[in-house]
Write a protein that holds these residues in place. Structure first.
Motif, PDB file in Angstrom:
ATOM      1  N   ALA A  42       0.825  -1.205   0.000  1.00  0.00           N
ATOM      2  CA  ALA A  42       0.000   0.000   0.000  1.00  0.00           C
ATOM      3  C   ALA A  42       0.860   1.257   0.000  1.00  0.00           C
ATOM      4  N   TRP A  94      -0.645   7.303   2.568  1.00  0.00           N
ATOM      5  CA  TRP A  94      -1.981   7.891   2.522  1.00  0.00           C
ATOM      6  C   TRP A  94      -2.029   9.084   1.580  1.00  0.00           C
ATOM      7  N   GLY A 142      -5.222  10.473   0.909  1.00  0.00           N
ATOM      8  CA  GLY A 142      -6.549  11.035   1.120  1.00  0.00           C
ATOM      9  C   GLY A 142      -6.523  12.326   1.917  1.00  0.00           C
ATOM     10  N   THR A 194     -13.418   2.139  -4.927  1.00  0.00           N
ATOM     11  CA  THR A 194     -12.274   2.266  -5.810  1.00  0.00           C
ATOM     12  C   THR A 194     -12.823   2.484  -7.219  1.00  0.00           C
ATOM     13  N   GLU A 252     -10.630  -4.585  -2.025  1.00  0.00           N
ATOM     14  CA  GLU A 252     -10.858  -3.197  -1.646  1.00  0.00           C
ATOM     15  C   GLU A 252     -10.540  -3.014  -0.161  1.00  0.00           C
ATOM     16  N   PRO A 253     -10.119  -1.828   0.218  1.00  0.00           N
ATOM     17  CA  PRO A 253      -9.841  -1.548   1.632  1.00  0.00           C
ATOM     18  C   PRO A 253     -11.157  -1.328   2.368  1.00  0.00           C
ATOM     19  N   LEU A 260     -11.254   0.665   5.650  1.00  0.00           N
ATOM     20  CA  LEU A 260     -10.955   2.067   5.342  1.00  0.00           C
ATOM     21  C   LEU A 260     -12.170   2.738   4.709  1.00  0.00           C
ATOM     22  N   HIS A 261     -12.833   2.045   3.810  1.00  0.00           N
ATOM     23  CA  HIS A 261     -14.022   2.615   3.180  1.00  0.00           C
ATOM     24  C   HIS A 261     -15.111   2.914   4.209  1.00  0.00           C
ATOM     25  N   GLN A 295     -14.108   6.103   5.740  1.00  0.00           N
ATOM     26  CA  GLN A 295     -14.330   7.203   4.801  1.00  0.00           C
ATOM     27  C   GLN A 295     -15.812   7.582   4.740  1.00  0.00           C
ATOM     28  N   TYR A 349     -12.504  11.306  -2.411  1.00  0.00           N
ATOM     29  CA  TYR A 349     -11.295  10.485  -2.410  1.00  0.00           C
ATOM     30  C   TYR A 349     -11.566   9.085  -2.969  1.00  0.00           C
ATOM     31  N   SER A 377      -9.580   5.375  -3.359  1.00  0.00           N
ATOM     32  CA  SER A 377      -8.413   4.585  -2.954  1.00  0.00           C
ATOM     33  C   SER A 377      -7.755   3.926  -4.163  1.00  0.00           C
ATOM     34  N   TYR A 399      -4.374   5.387   8.183  1.00  0.00           N
ATOM     35  CA  TYR A 399      -5.609   6.138   7.948  1.00  0.00           C
ATOM     36  C   TYR A 399      -6.427   6.346   9.227  1.00  0.00           C
TER      37      TYR A 399
END
Length: 377
Positions: free
Chosen positions: A52, A55, A57, A174, A313-314, A317-318, A321, A338, A340, A366
C-alpha cells in the motif's frame, strides 16, 4: 494497433492507476501481439501488487459532529464486501461518537424498500447505503431528502464520487473499471496469454455489468486468450445457482475453461467445491476476482486453492471514509471525493497490509489521520 501499444506502454510506466488507458472501449478492442501485450500487462499487474502506498486522502476537515444517530442499510450482509464495510463503519462510529443501527436487505428488492422505510421511521441524522443501486432506489431515497437527511453510499453507482440524479452525496469506491481491468490483466499474465475465460457477473447491478464488460475487453484484446462466456448469476442466489452453473460450464467447455473471473469473490465460494468434486486440479484452473477481498478469498489464495488473486478493496478504510464524508455533510462542507488506489492481492503479497488477518487493510495510518481530523483521541 501501434497507437494502442504506445498508450499501454505509457500507462504502464506511470502506475496501475492508469490502466483504463490500456484498452479501447468494451466490445471494440482488437487483439494485440501476445508477447508485447504480456510484457506491458505485467508492468500494470506488478504496480498494482506493490504494498500500500502512503496515505493520499484528506488530512483536514471538520471536527467530529458528535451525538449523531446513523442508519446503515446493507444490501446483503452475506456479501463479504458489504460486511467488511459495515464493520469499518461501526469501528469509525465508535471513535467519532455516533450510534448506528443496521438494516439488512438480504439481497432482495422487496426488502430493500422495506429496510429503507424502517430506517426512515427511526428518524436518523444520516443514512449510509452499503451496496445496491442508487438510481433504482431513488423513489425510496427521496423521503430522506425531504427530511434533510444526508446520504452517502458504498458501491451504489458505477463511479466513485457524488451520484448525479440522486441524493447520494458520495459513492465511496475504488475505480470499478480499473479494478476490473487489473483483474483481467492479471489473468492474462498468470496464464502466459492463453486463458480460456468465463466471467461471472450480476446484470442486476450496473456496476457489475460494467466490470464484466471491462474484463471482457481485456480478454478480447489478448490474441492468445478466449472469452468462452459471460455468465449472469445473481449474487443473492449464488449459493444455489453457482454450483449448477459450474457443472454446466465444465460439461460445455471441458479443458478449454482454464480461468474464471468474477465481479465478486462470492461466486468462487460455491464454484470451488464443484471443481474439487469434479477432480479438477488447482493448476488446471485459475480464479481472480474484481472485488471485494473476502476472508474466504484470502484463504483460497493462501492455500493455493484455485483462486490466485483478488483486487481487494480496503473495506474497513471505506467504512471510515463513509463516516468522514457524512461528518463533512453534517458540518455543512462538501465531500472529499477520495478514491483509494487499486491493489491486487496474490500469494506473493498476501502477508502484507492486513493479509495475516484475512483482509486488505492498508498500512498507511488512515485511522490515526481520521482521528486527528475529527479531534478524537
Amino acid at each position: 494497433m501501434r497507437g494502442f501499444l504506445l498508450a499501454l506502454a505509457c500507462a504502464c510506466e506511470l502506475s496501475a492507476a492508469t490502466a483504463q488507458d490500456l484498452l479501447p472501449a468494451p466490445r471494440t478492442a482488437a487483439p494485440v501481439a501476445t508477447t508485447d501485450f504480456l510484457a506491458m500487462a505485467k508492468r500494470v499487474v506488478d504496480a498494482a501488487s506493490r504494498p500500500a502506498a502512503p496515505w493520499s486522502g484528506p488530512r483536514n476537515g471538520p471536527r467530529a459532529q458528535s451525538g449523531k444517530h446513523i442508519a446503515v442499510v446493507a444490501d446483503d450482509l452475506r456479501n463479504g464486501g458489504i460486511l467488511g464495510v459495515v464493520d469499518g463503519v461501526l469501528e469509525a462510529a465508535k471513535v467519532i461518537g455516533w450510534r448506528v443501527k443496521i438494516f439488512d436487505s438480504g439481497g432482495t428488492a422487496e426488502l430493500r424498500l422495506k429496510m429503507l422505510a424502517n430506517a426512515l421511521a427511526g428518524h436518523p441524522d444520516g443514512l449510509i447505503l452499503a451496496g445496491g443501486d442508487a438510481h433504482a432506489l431513488l423513489p425510496a431515497l427521496q423521503p430522506f431528502t425531504d427530511s434533510n437527511i444526508p446520504i452517502v453510499g458504498w458501491h451504489v453507482a458505477a463511479r466513485a464520487g457524488p451520484v448525479p440524479g440522486t441524493p447520494v452525496a458520495m459513492n465511496v469506491s475504488t475505480d470499478a473499471l480499473e479494478v476490473a481491468r487489473v483483474t483481467a490483466l492479471a489473468a492474462v499474465v498468470q496464464s502466459a496469454g492463453h486463458a480460456g475465460v468465463v466471467i461471472f457477473t450480476d446484470t442486476g447491478f450496473r456496476i457489475a455489468q460494467e466490470k464484466a464488460d471491462a474484463m471482457a475487453a481485456v480478454v478480447r484484446a489478448c490474441s492468445g486468450c478466449a472469452l468462452l462466456e459471460v455468465r449472469d448469476v445473481a449474487i443473492s442466489r449464488s449459493e444455489k445457482l453457482v454450483p449448477e452453473a459450474t457443472r454446466a460450464l465444465l460439461a460445455r467447455y471441458g479443458p478449454r475453461w482454464t480461468c474464471a473471473l468474477g465481479i465478486n469473490d462470492i461466486y468462487f465460494d460455491y464454484a470451488v467445491p464443484v471443481l474439487t468434486q469434479a477432480g479438477i486440479r488447482n493448476a488446471e484452473m485459475i480464479m481472480l476476482s474484481a472485488g471485494d477481498g473476502s476472508e474466504s478469498a484470502f484463504l483460497r489464495i493462501r492455500t493455493g486453492t484455485f483462486q490466485t488473486g483478488t483486487v481487494a478493496e480496503p473495506l474497513n478504510l471505506h467504512g471510515w471514509q463513509l463516516v468522514d464524508e457524512l461528518n463533512r455533510l453534517f458540518a455543512g462542507e462538501g465531500v472529499t471525493g477520495y478514491v483509494s488506489p487499486v491493489h491486487l492481492v496474490t500469494a506473493d503479497n498476501i502477508a502484507a497490509d492486513g493479509g495475516d488477518r484475512l483482509l486488505y487493510d492498508p498500512d498507511n495510518g488512515y485511522r490515526d489521520i481520521y482521528r486527528r481530523i475529527w479531534h478524537r483521541p
